[in-house]
Motif scaffolding. Structure first.
Motif, short mmCIF file in Angstrom:
data_model
loop_
_atom_site.label_atom_id
_atom_site.label_comp_id
_atom_site.label_asym_id
_atom_site.label_seq_id
_atom_site.Cartn_x
_atom_site.Cartn_y
_atom_site.Cartn_z
N THR A 107 0.75 -1.07 -0.25
CA THR A 107 0.12 0.00 -0.08
C THR A 107 0.87 1.01 0.25
O THR A 107 0.42 2.74 -0.79
CB THR A 107 -0.83 0.25 1.55
N ALA A 108 1.91 1.15 0.60
CA ALA A 108 2.98 2.26 0.73
C ALA A 108 3.48 2.83 -0.05
O ALA A 108 3.27 3.78 -1.21
CB ALA A 108 3.97 2.08 1.91
N ILE A 109 4.54 1.41 -0.86
CA ILE A 109 4.87 1.86 -2.97
C ILE A 109 3.52 2.32 -3.30
O ILE A 109 3.37 3.70 -3.90
CB ILE A 109 4.94 0.15 -3.07
N LEU A 110 2.41 1.64 -3.80
CA LEU A 110 1.31 2.56 -4.37
C LEU A 110 0.37 4.06 -4.35
O LEU A 110 0.61 4.67 -4.55
CB LEU A 110 -0.28 1.52 -3.75
N ALA A 111 0.79 4.08 -2.79
CA ALA A 111 0.15 5.90 -2.23
C ALA A 111 1.29 6.20 -2.81
O ALA A 111 0.96 7.30 -3.16
CB ALA A 111 0.41 5.74 -0.96
N GLY A 112 3.11 6.21 -2.91
CA GLY A 112 3.84 6.73 -3.23
C GLY A 112 3.20 7.17 -4.49
O GLY A 112 3.67 8.33 -5.57
N ASP A 113 3.33 6.05 -5.64
CA ASP A 113 3.41 5.68 -7.03
C ASP A 113 2.50 7.25 -7.23
O ASP A 113 2.29 8.01 -7.94
CB ASP A 113 3.15 4.91 -7.92
#
Length: 304
Positions: A119-125
Motif C-alpha cells: 500500500t505504501a508503494i502504491l500511495a507513493g506512486d
C-alpha cells in the motif's frame, strides 16, 4: 543576523508557513476524499502521508517567489501542492525497508508501518502521478505552454537528473567513501533540485526569460545546500521528538555528510555563509523579496 532580526525573520516565516500549511492540508483533504470502494485503503494511506506535519517549506518558497511577480495565490498554491506531492511520495518510498527503513515520519508511523509495504508503494506512486495531474490542469495556469514547461521542469527535478538520482547516490554512499565535492553533488540533486524548482516555478509562471533568472537560481542553489547542512547538524545535535523522526542514521550507516567531512563548527559557518550569499543574489529586489530573505535565515536557525 542579530537576535531581534532573527526572531523577526522566524516569526514572519512561521506565520506565512502556517497559512500555507493550512491551505495545503485543505487542498489534500479535498483531492484525496476517500471513495466508497476497494480503493479506500489506498486513499487513506495517501492522506496519512500527505496531511499534517512537515515544514511545508517548498510550497512556501513558491509563494515567496510568486510575491516577486505578483502572481495569484491560487496558482502558487497549486504549484506548491504539486511539489508537496513529489516530496511526500519521495518520503513514503524513502522510508521503506528497501531504502532507509524508518518507522517514524513527521511524528507518526511511516506509511508502510501504519498500513503495509504494498500500500505504501502504491500511495507513493499515486502521489507522484497526482503532481503532474495538478500541474497540467488549466486551473494552475491558463497558458498551456507555461503548464508544459512546469511539467517538464518538475519531471527533471524529480528524476535521475534530480531528486531520484541523488537518492541513488545516497544509497551508494553506504558502500563508498564520498569526498566533499561528491557529497555536494549528491545533495544538490537529492535536496537542491526540488528546492530549485520551487523558485524557478514562479519565474516560469511569470514568463521570466531564462537569462533573467540567474539571481534566483543562485539563491535556490545556496539555500538548498544550507538546508542540507542544517539537516546534517540537526542529525547530530537535534531532538528526535522535535524532528518527528529518528536521528543519527547517517553516521550509523557510515555515510559521509557535511558534518562528518567539515566538522560541526566549519559546517555551521558554511551554512551561514551560504545564507548570506543567497540573500546577496536578491540584491535587485526590494521589500517584495523580504520573505525569501527570511526563509534563508530561518533555514539555518530552525530546530526541526
Amino acid at each position: 543576523m542579530v537576535g531581534g532580526e532573527a526572531a523577526s525573520a522566524g516569526a514572519l516565516v512561521k506565520a506565512r508557513a502556517a497559512d500555507v500549511a493550512a491551505a495545503i492540508d485543505s487542498a489534500f483533504d479535498h483531492l484525496l476524499s476517500v471513495p466508497d470502494d476497494p480503493r479506500a485503503r489506498l486513499y487513506e494511506a495517501m492522506r496519512h502521508a500527505a496531511i499534517g506535519g512537515g515544514k511545508r517549506l517548498r510550497p512556501l518558497l513558491v509563494q515567496a517567489t510568486s510575491d516577486l511577480f505578483h502572481l495569484s495565490r491560487e496558482s502558487a498554491l497549486r504549484v506548491g501542492l504539486a511539489i508537496e506531492c513529489i516530496h511526500v511520495y519521495s518520503l513514503v518510498h524513502d522510508d521503506l525497508p528497501a531504502m532507509d527503513d524508518d518507522d517514524m515520519r513527521r511524528g507518526k508511523p511511516t506509511v508502510h508501518k501504519a498500513f503495509d509495504e504494498a500500500t505504501a508503494i502504491l500511495a507513493g506512486d499515486c502521489l507522484h502521478d497526482l503532481a503532474f495531474q495538478i500541474l497540467s490542469d488549466e486551473d494552475t495556469h491558463p497558458d498551456p505552454f507555461v503548464r508544459i514547461e512546469l511539467v517538464r521542469a518538475l519531471a527533471l527535478a524529480s528524476g535521475p537528473a534530480g531528486m531520484a538520482g541523488g537518492q541513488m547516490m545516497d544509497l551508494e554512499a553506504e558502500h563508498a567513501r564520498f569526498d566533499l565535492a561528491t557529497v555536494t553533488r549528491l545533495q544538490n540533486l537529492k535536496t537542491g533540485a526540488l528546492i530549485a524548482f520551487c523558485v524557478d516555478a514562479a519565474a516560469i509562471m511569470a514568463r521570466i526569460p531564462e537569462d533573467a533568472r540567474k539571481g534566483l537560481h543562485g539563491y535556490a542553489r545556496d539555500i538548498g545546500l544550507a538546508f542540507q547542512i542544517a539537516d546534517d547538524l540537526l542529525d547530530v545535535e537535534g531532538d528526535a521528538a522535535l524532528a518527528g523522526k529518528a536521528l543519527g542514521k547517517d553516521a550509523a550507516a557510515g555515510k559521509e555528510t557535511f558534518v562528518s567531512l567539515l566538522g560541526v563548527d566549519r559546517a555551521r559557518a558554511q551554512a551561514h555563509m551560504l545564507v548570506d550569499q543567497a540573500k546577496a543574489h536578491l540584491h535587485g529586489y526590494g521589500v517584495e523579496a523580504d520573505l525569501l530573505r527570511a526563509i534563508a535565515d530561518y533555514i539555518v536557525e530552525r530546530d526541526r
